[in-house]
Enzyme design. Structure first.
Site, PDB file in Angstrom:
ATOM      1  N   LYS A  71       0.836  -1.207   0.000  1.00 66.03           N
ATOM      2  CA  LYS A  71       0.000   0.000   0.000  1.00 66.03           C
ATOM      3  C   LYS A  71       0.867   1.252   0.000  1.00 66.03           C
ATOM      4  CE  LYS A  71      -3.728  -2.252   2.595  1.00 66.03           C
ATOM      5  NZ  LYS A  71      -4.624  -2.781   1.588  1.00 66.03           N
ATOM      6  N   GLU A 119      -3.545   6.420   8.496  1.00 69.70           N
ATOM      7  CA  GLU A 119      -4.466   7.083   7.575  1.00 69.70           C
ATOM      8  C   GLU A 119      -5.580   7.699   8.385  1.00 69.70           C
ATOM      9  OE1 GLU A 119      -4.666   4.663   3.423  1.00 69.70           O
ATOM     10  OE2 GLU A 119      -6.472   4.557   4.623  1.00 69.70           O
ATOM     11  N   HIS A 154     -14.538  -5.658   7.254  1.00 65.13           N
ATOM     12  CA  HIS A 154     -13.882  -4.941   6.150  1.00 65.13           C
ATOM     13  C   HIS A 154     -13.788  -5.789   4.881  1.00 65.13           C
ATOM     14  CE1 HIS A 154     -12.887  -1.790   8.917  1.00 65.13           C
ATOM     15  NE2 HIS A 154     -12.115  -2.570   9.641  1.00 65.13           N
ATOM     16  N   ARG A 158      -5.355  -8.034 -10.322  1.00 61.88           N
ATOM     17  CA  ARG A 158      -5.873  -9.350 -10.727  1.00 61.88           C
ATOM     18  C   ARG A 158      -7.353  -9.203 -11.051  1.00 61.88           C
ATOM     19  NH1 ARG A 158      -8.915  -9.644  -6.172  1.00 61.88           N
ATOM     20  NH2 ARG A 158      -7.893  -8.906  -4.300  1.00 61.88           N
TER      21      ARG A 158
HETATM   22  P1  ADP Z   1      -7.585  -4.620   2.175  1.00 63.07           P
HETATM   23  O1  ADP Z   1      -6.400  -4.572   1.268  1.00 63.07           O
HETATM   24  O2  ADP Z   1      -7.339  -5.389   3.405  1.00 63.07           O
HETATM   25  O3  ADP Z   1      -8.855  -4.998   1.478  1.00 63.07           O
HETATM   26  P2  ADP Z   1      -8.365  -1.814   1.988  1.00 63.07           P
HETATM   27  O4  ADP Z   1      -7.402  -0.699   2.139  1.00 63.07           O
HETATM   28  O5  ADP Z   1      -8.772  -2.163   0.577  1.00 63.07           O
HETATM   29  O6  ADP Z   1      -7.775  -3.116   2.693  1.00 63.07           O
HETATM   30  O7  ADP Z   1      -9.649  -1.520   2.849  1.00 63.07           O
HETATM   31  C1  ADP Z   1     -10.674  -2.466   3.066  1.00 63.07           C
HETATM   32  C2  ADP Z   1     -11.879  -1.791   3.706  1.00 63.07           C
HETATM   33  O8  ADP Z   1     -11.499  -1.190   4.961  1.00 63.07           O
HETATM   34  C3  ADP Z   1     -12.474  -0.639   2.900  1.00 63.07           C
HETATM   35  O9  ADP Z   1     -13.391  -1.085   1.944  1.00 63.07           O
HETATM   36  C4  ADP Z   1     -13.142   0.185   4.002  1.00 63.07           C
HETATM   37  O10 ADP Z   1     -14.361  -0.394   4.391  1.00 63.07           O
HETATM   38  C5  ADP Z   1     -12.156   0.064   5.155  1.00 63.07           C
HETATM   39  N1  ADP Z   1     -11.169   1.170   5.154  1.00 63.07           N
HETATM   40  C6  ADP Z   1      -9.927   1.137   4.642  1.00 63.07           C
HETATM   41  N2  ADP Z   1      -9.292   2.327   4.814  1.00 63.07           N
HETATM   42  C7  ADP Z   1     -10.161   3.126   5.452  1.00 63.07           C
HETATM   43  C8  ADP Z   1     -10.113   4.487   5.930  1.00 63.07           C
HETATM   44  N3  ADP Z   1      -9.028   5.237   5.794  1.00 63.07           N
HETATM   45  N4  ADP Z   1     -11.222   4.995   6.540  1.00 63.07           N
HETATM   46  C9  ADP Z   1     -12.325   4.230   6.718  1.00 63.07           C
HETATM   47  N5  ADP Z   1     -12.426   2.962   6.285  1.00 63.07           N
HETATM   48  C10 ADP Z   1     -11.375   2.395   5.669  1.00 63.07           C
END
Ligand code: ADP
Length: 484
Positions: free
Chosen positions: A115, A199, A234, A291
């Protein structure tokens, strides 16, 4: 390409092979001993057992899979999602062995697999980012200072995280130290990389992602959005396309941003750029998945494209046959992930024998699954049984068909997310489109679901009783008495 090996199992292996076969290309399956009788094994032209049930003794054995591919004269490997699909070393080795990798280049996989590296790669392209830092942090005092600058609540995230794991919400300064230590040790044990960053925690976001497609001739397009805000832990459970909240203007902006992200890492093939959208419709780049995504069918339906076919064509070096202006959204599609999980018990995995497995069919219903009645749901892998996708001219029609399909889906032997899906698709907040990633927290509880199930059972009982009494009436000979 004459022969493609699919380095995966379950619904995605079968789904990929269907397209491969349609394109007149032979299919090769690999499988573990736990999947000996799985549909993807039966479907393939050739199938090879590559090891024991645990993934690290079978589906994750890259070298063994390449060896099988070479022995069988395979010219392309499709990794599906999960397993080796985001393993840059594997992608490189496949190519080094003279086999086409049906996916993006290893550089893109590597950059977007972290990330932090992803944020760094896109920072010069004017992509809106979630406020926060763009490097790993270990110093607690520095973390506190940053958290205060950003404003609580904050999210401590694992750079190598995935599947919704490795995230910690911190509400107050006093909790920063403890949560950060936990996050680092969790990230180390889960991903072998303890880098974490901070974040801003966006309060009520929607998860909206854009499908992109690039060829090797410098063309990158976007195939509109998918709304994936209905999540537990999540992780997505319900998805749809298009999203009800995007205006044409925001759709265009997000699409353009996604194309820039893809270009920033020289992307090739099908990929997904994930964003969060806040209450004021500001969007922020989250990450890119390099992917085919689980929820790709909803995009296929609204665009009329077969994404696996596009992946194969791009891997063969062909030019995309259409431009951005040729793409239009047609109709609406919704998807429910049917996990072998118990929605009445915190979505705990529920493995066992599929004693009964009857699937729905009909107009506007697509089912991508990899199981049959009488099969065991193994504990070793992701517990997703199937994806139920329905579509219609309107969102309302797609939802109605989804409810019909759920009611006609019978699974016995394991618990599934089907009743949870029914709860979502019937819920006012979902139907009105007024929901965010906290849908489950805000509206769902096992008690509520239980209550609905009981009410339904009562109703079904009453309907059955009414029917029985009517039948009795018809059977009654005029003038005779009903026997009690
Ligand atoms: P992963 O790679 O584990 O899927 P992501 O960064 O794609 O992680 O985030 C997955 C989920 O977590 C998002 O869809 C959202 O629901 C929550 N999320 C991630 N970052 C944030 C944030 N900064 N604020 C609020 N929710 C977040």
């Amino acid at each position: 390409m004459k022969k493609i090996l699919v380095a995966n199992r379950g619904e995605i292996a079968l789904r990929v092979m269907r397209t491969v076969q349609k394109m007149g290309i032979k299919t090769v399956a690999v499988f573990s001993v736990a999947d000996r009788n799985a549909p993807h094994v039966k479907f393939a032209d050739e199938a090879v057992c590559i090891g024991e049930a645990p993934s690290n003794e079978s589906y994750l054995l890259g070298d063994k899979i390449i060896k099988v591919a070479k022995e069988l004269g395979v010219d392309g490997i499709h990794p599906g999602y999960g397993f080796l699909s985001e393993n840059a070393d594997f992608a490189e080795k496949v190519e080094q062995n003279g086999i086409t990798w049906i996916g993006p280049g290893s550089k893109a996989i590597r950059v977007m697999g972290s990330k932090l590296a992803a944020k760094d790669a896109v920072k010069d392209y004017g992509i809106p980012m979630v406020p926060g830092i763009d490097e790993a942090i270990t110093d607690v005092e520095k973390a506190k200072k940053i958290a205060n600058e950003i404003g609580f609540p904050i999210l401590i995230k694992a750079s190598a995280g995935g599947g919704g794991k490795g995230m910690r919400i911190v509400e107050k300064e006093k909790d920063v130290e403890d949560q950060m230590k936990r996050a680092i040790s969790e990230a180390e044990s889960a991903f072998g990389d303890g880098s974490v960053f901070i974040e801003k925690y966006i309060g009520s976001p929607r998860h909206i992602e854009i499908q992109v497609l690039s060829d090797t001739h410098g063309n990158t397009l976007h195939l509109f959005e998918r709304e994936c805000s209905i999540q537990r832990r999540h992780q997505k459970v319900v998805e749809e396309a298009p999203s009800v909240v995007l205006t044409e203007e925001i759709r265009k902006k997000m699409g353009e941003a996604a194309v820039k992200v893809a270009m920033a890492c020289d992307y090739v093939g099908a990929g997904t750029v994930e964003f969060l959208l806040d209450e004021n419709k500001n969007f922020y780049f989250l990450e890119m998945n390099t992917r085919l995504q689980v929820e790709h069918p909803v995009t296929e339906i609204i665009t009329g494209l077969d994404l696996v076919e596009q992946q194969i064509k791009v891997a063969r070096g062909e030019k995309l046959e259409f431009g951005q202006e040729d793409l239009r959204i047609k109709g609406h599609a919704v998807e429910l992930r049917i996990y072998a999980e118990d929605p009445l018990d915190n979505f705990m995995p529920s493995v066992g024998l599929l004693e009964k497995y009857r699937t729905p069919a009909g107009e506007g219903i697509r089912l991508d699954d990899g199981f049959e009645e009488g099969m065991e749901v193994p504990i070793y892998y992701d517990p997703m049984l199937a994806k139920l996708i329905t579509y219609g001219k309107s969102r309302e029609e797609a939802i109605q068909r989804m409810l019909y399909a759920i009611n006609n889906y019978e699974v016995q032997g394991v618990m599934t997310t089907l009743p949870f899906g029914k709860f979502v698709f019937e819920h006012e907040a979902f139907r009105s489109g007024n929901f965010d990633t906290h849908f489950v927290k805000n509206y769902y509880s096992a008690e509520k679901l239980q209550q609905e199930i009981e009410e339904e059972a009562k109703l079904a009982g009453l309907i059955a009783l009414k029917k029985y009494l009517e039948d009795q009436k018809q059977l009654r000979v005029p003038g005779s008495k009903v026997q009690e």
